[in-house]
Structure formats: C-alpha cells, structure tokens
Design a protein around this motif. Structure first.
Motif, PDB file in Angstrom:
ATOM      1  N   VAL A 118      42.723  47.566  34.243  1.00 50.30           N
ATOM      2  CA  VAL A 118      43.458  48.827  34.321  1.00 50.30           C
ATOM      3  C   VAL A 118      44.940  48.545  34.162  1.00 50.30           C
ATOM      4  N   MET A 119      45.567  49.240  33.220  1.00 52.20           N
ATOM      5  CA  MET A 119      46.997  49.084  32.975  1.00 52.20           C
ATOM      6  C   MET A 119      47.696  50.417  33.226  1.00 52.20           C
ATOM      7  N   GLY A 120      48.552  50.450  34.248  1.00 50.22           N
ATOM      8  CA  GLY A 120      49.346  51.633  34.536  1.00 50.22           C
ATOM      9  C   GLY A 120      50.792  51.392  34.159  1.00 50.22           C
ATOM     10  N   MET A 121      51.456  52.423  33.652  1.00 47.18           N
ATOM     11  CA  MET A 121      52.830  52.277  33.184  1.00 47.18           C
ATOM     12  C   MET A 121      53.673  53.434  33.702  1.00 47.18           C
ATOM     13  N   CYS A 122      54.849  53.093  34.235  1.00 44.54           N
ATOM     14  CA  CYS A 122      55.791  54.117  34.698  1.00 44.54           C
ATOM     15  C   CYS A 122      55.121  54.952  35.792  1.00 44.54           C
ATOM     16  N   ALA A 123      54.952  56.239  35.591  1.00 44.57           N
ATOM     17  CA  ALA A 123      54.409  57.119  36.623  1.00 44.57           C
ATOM     18  C   ALA A 123      52.989  56.751  37.026  1.00 44.57           C
ATOM     19  N   THR A 124      52.252  56.075  36.146  1.00 45.34           N
ATOM     20  CA  THR A 124      50.870  55.710  36.470  1.00 45.34           C
ATOM     21  C   THR A 124      50.746  54.265  36.956  1.00 45.34           C
ATOM     22  N   GLY A 125      51.866  53.547  37.077  1.00 47.50           N
ATOM     23  CA  GLY A 125      51.797  52.145  37.482  1.00 47.50           C
ATOM     24  C   GLY A 125      51.154  51.940  38.833  1.00 47.50           C
ATOM     25  N   GLY A 126      51.451  52.813  39.786  1.00 48.10           N
ATOM     26  CA  GLY A 126      50.918  52.664  41.134  1.00 48.10           C
ATOM     27  C   GLY A 126      49.431  52.884  41.242  1.00 48.10           C
ATOM     28  N   VAL A 127      48.828  53.536  40.251  1.00 50.45           N
ATOM     29  CA  VAL A 127      47.380  53.769  40.289  1.00 50.45           C
ATOM     30  C   VAL A 127      46.626  52.445  40.342  1.00 50.45           C
ATOM     31  N   VAL A 128      47.190  51.424  39.730  1.00 49.12           N
ATOM     32  CA  VAL A 128      46.543  50.107  39.705  1.00 49.12           C
ATOM     33  C   VAL A 128      46.260  49.620  41.118  1.00 49.12           C
ATOM     34  N   PHE A 129      47.188  49.862  42.047  1.00 46.21           N
ATOM     35  CA  PHE A 129      47.028  49.370  43.417  1.00 46.21           C
ATOM     36  C   PHE A 129      45.935  50.120  44.171  1.00 46.21           C
ATOM     37  N   SER A 130      45.562  51.286  43.690  1.00 42.50           N
ATOM     38  CA  SER A 130      44.520  52.075  44.347  1.00 42.50           C
ATOM     39  C   SER A 130      43.121  51.726  43.859  1.00 42.50           C
ATOM     40  N   VAL A 131      43.005  50.967  42.755  1.00 40.81           N
ATOM     41  CA  VAL A 131      41.680  50.698  42.184  1.00 40.81           C
ATOM     42  C   VAL A 131      41.392  49.213  41.974  1.00 40.81           C
ATOM     43  N   LEU A 132      42.398  48.345  42.125  1.00 39.36           N
ATOM     44  CA  LEU A 132      42.208  46.928  41.803  1.00 39.36           C
ATOM     45  C   LEU A 132      41.097  46.297  42.633  1.00 39.36           C
ATOM     46  N   MET A 133      40.911  46.767  43.849  1.00 35.00           N
ATOM     47  CA  MET A 133      39.885  46.172  44.714  1.00 35.00           C
ATOM     48  C   MET A 133      38.468  46.622  44.349  1.00 35.00           C
ATOM     49  N   ASN A 134      38.321  47.612  43.474  1.00 37.71           N
ATOM     50  CA  ASN A 134      37.003  48.113  43.090  1.00 37.71           C
ATOM     51  C   ASN A 134      36.205  47.040  42.346  1.00 37.71           C
ATOM     52  N   ASP A 135      34.898  47.016  42.550  1.00 40.82           N
ATOM     53  CA  ASP A 135      34.050  46.039  41.868  1.00 40.82           C
ATOM     54  C   ASP A 135      34.085  46.212  40.357  1.00 40.82           C
ATOM     55  N   SER A 136      34.333  47.419  39.877  1.00 36.74           N
ATOM     56  CA  SER A 136      34.313  47.691  38.441  1.00 36.74           C
ATOM     57  C   SER A 136      35.656  47.424  37.765  1.00 36.74           C
ATOM     58  N   VAL A 137      36.619  46.915  38.518  1.00 39.29           N
ATOM     59  CA  VAL A 137      37.938  46.583  37.974  1.00 39.29           C
ATOM     60  C   VAL A 137      38.110  45.069  38.053  1.00 39.29           C
ATOM     61  N   GLY A 138      38.383  44.443  36.897  1.00 40.44           N
ATOM     62  CA  GLY A 138      38.492  42.994  36.860  1.00 40.44           C
ATOM     63  C   GLY A 138      39.904  42.472  37.010  1.00 40.44           C
ATOM     64  N   GLY A 139      40.898  43.325  36.769  1.00 44.43           N
ATOM     65  CA  GLY A 139      42.294  42.928  36.869  1.00 44.43           C
ATOM     66  C   GLY A 139      43.185  44.122  36.605  1.00 44.43           C
ATOM     67  N   GLY A 140      44.476  43.953  36.855  1.00 42.89           N
ATOM     68  CA  GLY A 140      45.383  45.085  36.699  1.00 42.89           C
ATOM     69  C   GLY A 140      46.767  44.677  36.245  1.00 42.89           C
ATOM     70  N   VAL A 141      47.417  45.614  35.555  1.00 44.15           N
ATOM     71  CA  VAL A 141      48.803  45.462  35.140  1.00 44.15           C
ATOM     72  C   VAL A 141      49.579  46.672  35.632  1.00 44.15           C
ATOM     73  N   ALA A 142      50.647  46.438  36.391  1.00 51.59           N
ATOM     74  CA  ALA A 142      51.542  47.504  36.842  1.00 51.59           C
ATOM     75  C   ALA A 142      52.866  47.319  36.104  1.00 51.59           C
ATOM     76  N   ALA A 143      53.057  48.103  35.063  1.00 52.54           N
ATOM     77  CA  ALA A 143      54.265  48.007  34.259  1.00 52.54           C
ATOM     78  C   ALA A 143      55.270  49.038  34.746  1.00 52.54           C
ATOM     79  N   GLN A 144      56.417  48.562  35.219  1.00 48.16           N
ATOM     80  CA  GLN A 144      57.509  49.374  35.746  1.00 48.16           C
ATOM     81  C   GLN A 144      57.023  50.565  36.576  1.00 48.16           C
ATOM     82  N   PRO A 145      56.238  50.317  37.658  1.00 49.06           N
ATOM     83  CA  PRO A 145      55.745  51.425  38.473  1.00 49.06           C
ATOM     84  C   PRO A 145      56.911  52.230  39.052  1.00 49.06           C
TER      85      PRO A 145
END
Length: 241
Positions: A118-145
């Motif tokens: 999951v890659m979130g950018m700007c306004a969506t960057g913080g979404v990564v922190f809400s889903v990274l722990m999910n089993d269906s998420v393998g990794g995350g990128v938070a670009a300029q959250p």
C-alpha cells in the motif's frame, strides 16, 4: 498511460462500490495499491503507476474523490471535506478510507493469493499506518504524509501520523517492510512527522531527499525516492516469488 491500458472496475462489485483502475498484468504476483494525493487521480499519478508497472507490478488505483484526470488541490480539499473519507485536522483518528483499503487488500489477496503493498501519498499517506499490520498487506510506503493538517506557524500535529497511536504501534511491531519519504524543506509534511517515523520505524526506513518540493513521487518526482520504492517492492515480493 493510454486509456486502453486501464481496466475499470468497482469494489465492492456493485453500483455503489468505489471505482478502481487497474494497470499492468493482472497475473502479476506484485500487487500495489496506489492512493492518490489531495489533487486527485491525475495524469501524473497515472504516469507514476506506469513506473511501477515497469517494475513488474500490477497497480490498483482507487478513485478516492473527484474524477480521473483531476489535478486540483483546492477542489480535492473541498471533496474531502464533503465526503469525510479522511480526517483533516484531528489527531489520533482512523479514517473511513482506511476501512475500505483494508477490505480491498483482503479482496486482492483472496483473488490473487498475494498480499499488496500500500502506497499513500500526501493526504493519503497516513492510511498506510492503519493497514500495515493487516495480513493482506505485505509492506507500505508513506510518501510525505500530510494529515492531520496544521497551520504553518503552529507546532501542533507536527509529529502525528494520520492514524491512531495504537495503529502506528501495531504497524511498527509488524516488522513489515516500510518506507517513509519526504523533501527536506517540505512545509506541508512537517519535519516532526519524519522524525516520528524514524523513531518509530527506524532511521533506515526513512528517506529525506534534498530540495523544497512536496510530492516526492509524482509532481516533483525525485529518483532517489523512487529507487527506495523499488527496493521495498523487491524486499516484499522477492521473498514470495
């Protein structure tokens, strides 16, 4: 990206489902969910998706608000306020969009057998922190959250990450590959936020590129930021391919 290269569908699969555009080989074992910035699902965002396709990924681009091709931060801000999918000002809050992204990643894994980055950018960057722990998420990128927003002269919210404290802690404890990206002189994503990410996820997972830009991967594309994304993709997917 030519429009003929895009496949449009809805998730959930109903008239009320969110529109998603897919680019790349659907049989790819490297699924990426790319969340667009406040300006909208613009042509430069679609162009960046092409760079990910070149890295053998299949990219899913949810239309979070507006219409495809939109490139207007002011219009996006109004649409976010109206739709209330993201929490603009309040700290320690989970966004409604995060709930949808979590279900969507579950859907991708059920269909493909592979967890998504999951890659979130700007306004969506913080979404990564809400889903990274999910089993269906393998990794995350938070670009300029960039959420929650703050006034330029205020120190309030400079270290918060657009998710609940419990979610951020769970994301860090998951140990999954993570990358944080920011321009060194970005006033929209405050320096305190990158410090918090470094303290939580480790300095090795944080990249600050030189300059005064904001959008590290799209509008003020920086190759160093993209190279970090490619490293993360290999880290996530090479172990499963």
């Amino acid at each position: 990206m030519d429009s003929n290269d895009r496949v449009e569908y809805r998730f959930p699969d109903s008239e009320s489902g969110r529109v998603v555009f897919r680019v790349g080989d659907p049989a790819s074992s490297r699924p990426v969910v790319l969340l667009h910035e406040l300006g909208g699902l613009s042509q430069p965002t679609l162009d960046y998706a092409d760079k990910l396709v070149a890295a053998r990924c299949v990219v899913h681009l949810p239309l979070i608000f507006g219409s495809i091709g939109q490139q207007s931060a002011s219009r996006g801000f109004a649409q976010v306020c109206w739709g209330r999918q993201l929490t603009l000002w309040l700290s320690n809050r989970r966004s409604k969009l995060a709930d949808w992204v979590g279900r969507f990643c579950d859907h991708i894994r059920d269909e493909s057998g592979h967890s998504a980055v999951v890659m979130g950018m700007c306004a969506t960057g913080g979404v990564v922190f809400s889903v990274l722990m999910n089993d269906s998420v393998g990794g995350g990128v938070a670009a300029q959250p960039s959420l929650p927003f703050r006034h330029p002269w205020s120190v309030h919210n400079t270290g918060t990450l657009g998710a609940t404290a419990e979610e951020v802690e769970a994301s860090a404890e998951s140990g999954k590959p993570f990358a944080a990206l920011r321009y060194q002189r970005d006033w929209i994503c405050p320096a305190g936020r990158i410090v918090q990410m470094a303290e939580t996820f480790g300095n090795e997972n944080v990249v600050e590129v030189s300059g005064k830009g904001h959008s590290t991967l799209v509008y003020e594309y920086h190759d160093q930021a993209h190279q970090r994304v490619l490293e993360l993709l290999d880290q996530v997917f090479d172990s499963t391919e």
